[in-house]
Design an enzyme around this catalytic site. Structure first.
Site, PDB file in Angstrom:
ATOM      1  N   ASP A  11       0.861  -1.183   0.000  1.00 39.62           N
ATOM      2  CA  ASP A  11       0.000   0.000   0.000  1.00 39.62           C
ATOM      3  C   ASP A  11       0.894   1.228   0.000  1.00 39.62           C
ATOM      4  O   ASP A  11       1.741   1.409   0.896  1.00 39.62           O
ATOM      5  CB  ASP A  11      -0.912   0.004   1.237  1.00 39.62           C
ATOM      6  N   GLU A  50      -4.469   2.394  -4.508  1.00 41.73           N
ATOM      7  CA  GLU A  50      -3.013   2.313  -4.393  1.00 41.73           C
ATOM      8  C   GLU A  50      -2.581   1.010  -3.751  1.00 41.73           C
ATOM      9  O   GLU A  50      -1.446   0.892  -3.265  1.00 41.73           O
ATOM     10  CB  GLU A  50      -2.482   3.499  -3.574  1.00 41.73           C
TER      11      GLU A  50
END
Length: 574
Positions: A451, A494
């Protein structure tokens, strides 16, 4: 003396010359009877009128038994119970061929003296001459009868074959036609002249020069015979196709042609059939050549030898080889099949031949100077009586379709922005990896979740374009570190995930560390400013005992959460 003839005497046997000779022999020797036999022919007996019917019958019996008597002049043999008595026997033979025998019979036994034996030999010579003539006449009659029968059969055969006969006097220009020839064109006997000039007026104008040149070539002895197919005008004005054949049968001492004989056969029906076949062949050839692909007939012999027996012109466009090249060497196609597909190509024909199942295969061909081409082959096999197998099939270029399929596959499995696997495809790959572990529990695999840290800040400060650039930048770093057996995917926003095949916890930690190091080393450049990215990583091991991939993925997600809470840009494992 009077002649006594048996029932198997031929007409020529009663010739006056023979009867006269027999009477002369009888008077000379004062005999009761004179007997002359011919092998396979007639027997002749001249007997005294003083003999009764019984004695005449006995003479015939004596003649039937004569082959058992000693055949020497002057010998006496008296068969028991026979009368008259045989007093002399002389064989009649010429050039080793037995034609018959001369017998002298009398009512009393007696012996010939030397003069009488010489006379018997002279008479036998005359009898032999007559027998020889008769045998020759009989042979000639037989040959004439056989010749007439042969002529009759030939005439019947010619009459039923649609063939006419012509006979040309080359020197005078006269030509005579048989009735069948005239009937062939629908003319009556009196409606056709006998001049060669007239015959040329019936030849189709388009064929006339060819016919004349062919005839002249034979007259000049440049060809062994004359043969030409051309058209002749019939009585009704229509034209028939005929085949004319002929040959010069007489020439003078200087070799100039005198007489030429030949035949003319109606081949109109055959010509029409040939034209129909040619039209069908031309149509099929045009169809197969115009189809955007290669139509072929391929045959494999029982011994293994193979050949293309037909290839359409489309072969050049499909595989870069001409139809002639393929028909001359069937191996030429296998030689340009891509090395990765070649064995499958060879094996597919072997399976089709063994099971007689339709042949279907997609494969690549690699022609020097051209890009790799994808081909799709379809064919149906048929077993021939000699044990060979023949395929009737079609080969087409499917490169464009394969490209579209690849694009669709990529669209369905790839994240458009990062070009990594999308969530659906990644999950499918993860399931395949779990299935592999369940088959091989001793092996291992690791799942890593990534992440990007402070990604919202990047979007807020520099805009979404820079945010997209950041996602692509991170995806590129991931790809650079992956092996062929590994898979990376974008799960959303993301958030990314990686499954490392054949990896334990240590290998997964090293992989995550390299990613962080690459991010720290390679910044994004925007408006003269360097933007550095950071990433948090959660790791878990994929276990063969996992009920589903979601369980393992959930463990990685928990580890990622711990990395985030621990201050970001960290690596945690479950």
């Amino acid at each position: 003396m009077q002649p006594l003839c048996s029932t198997n005497v031929s007409i020529s046997a009663n010739d006056e010359r023979f009867d006269g000779l027999l009477r002369l022999i009888g008077r000379h020797f004062a005999l009761t009877a004179v007997l002359v036999t011919g092998t396979g022919s007639a027997r002749r007996i001249l007997a005294s009128s003083a003999l009764g019917e019984l004695q005449r019958a006995q003479i015939v019996e004596a003649e039937d038994a004569s082959e058992t008597l000693h055949p020497g002049p002057g010998q006496q043999t008296s068969p028991p119970g026979s009368s008259p008595q045989l007093i002399a026997h002389y064989p009649l033979a010429s050039q080793g061929r037995r034609l018959g025998a001369l017998y002298l019979l009398d009512s009393r036994p007696r012996e010939l003296d030397a003069g009488q034996r010489q006379a018997l030999q002279d008479f036998a010579t005359l009898a032999l001459d007559l027998l020889t003539r008769e045998a020759d006449d009989a042979q000639q009659r037989h040959e004439i009868a056989a010749l007439r029968e042969s002529e009759r059969r030939m005439a019947l055969a010619i009459a039923g074959s649609g063939t006419g006969i012509w006979d040309r006097n080359v020197a005078t220009g006269e030509i005579h036609y048989s009735s069948g020839w005239k009937a062939l064109l629908g003319y009556a006997e009196h409606e056709i002249g006998n001049r060669i000039e007239e015959s040329y007026t019936r030849v189709h104008p388009a064929d006339l020069d060819y016919v004349r040149a062919t005839i002249q070539a034979h007259l000049d002895q440049r060809t062994a015979a004359y043969e030409v197919e051309h058209r002749l005008r019939c009585r009704d004005g229509q034209y028939k196709w005929v085949c004319s054949r002929g040959k010069v049968v007489e020439r003078d001492k200087q070799g100039r042609p005198l007489r030429m004989i030949g035949t003319t056969t109606d081949i109109t029906a055959m010509r029409r059939l040939s034209e129909q076949v040619q039209q069908s062949v031309a149509l099929m050839t045009d169809l197969t050549n115009e189809i955007p692909g290669m139509v072929f007939q391929y045959r494999r012999q029982a011994g293994g030898a193979s050949a293309f027996t037909y290839v359409s012109a489309g072969a050049q466009a499909v595989c870069g080889l001409s139809a002639m090249q393929l028909m001359e060497d069937a191996q030429a196609l296998a030689n340009i099949v891509h090395p990765d597909d070649r064995q499958a190509f060879i094996d597919s024909f072997a399976r089709s031949a063994e099971d007689l199942l339709p042949w279907h295969l997609e494969f690549r061909v690699q022609v020097p100077g051209r890009e790799i081409t994808w081909c799709q082959g379809e064919a149906r096999p048929r077993r021939e009586e000699n044990g060979s197998v023949t395929w009737y099939g079609f080969l087409t270029d499917v490169t464009e379709r394969k490209q579209i399929e690849a694009e669709l596959q990529a669209f369905a499995t790839t994240d458009f922005l990062t070009q990594l696997a999308n969530r659906r495809h990644f999950m499918r790959q993860l399931e395949a990896e779990l299935a592999r572990l369940q088959r091989n529990p001793e092996q291992s695999a690791a799942i890593l979740m990534f992440d990007l840290d402070y990604f919202k800040t990047i979007n807020d400060r520099w805009g979404h374009n820079v945010g997209d650039q950041a996602l692509r930048h991170f995806a590129g770093i991931l790809r650079s570190q992956l092996r062929k057996t590994d898979t990376a995917g974008r799960l959303g926003g993301e958030e990314f995930a990686v499954v490392l095949s054949e990896a334990n916890l240590d290998k997964a930690m090293h992989f995550a560390t390299r990613i962080q190091q690459e991010l720290a080393r390679a910044a994004i450049q925007h408006a003269g400013e360097s933007i550095y990215l950071a990433v948090s990583v959660g790791i878990s091991l994929l276990d063969a005992g996992d009920a589903s991939v979601e369980a393992a993925l959930s463990r990685s997600d928990i580890a990622l959460y711990c990395a985030k809470r621990g201050g970001r840009n960290r690596i945690e494992h479950h």
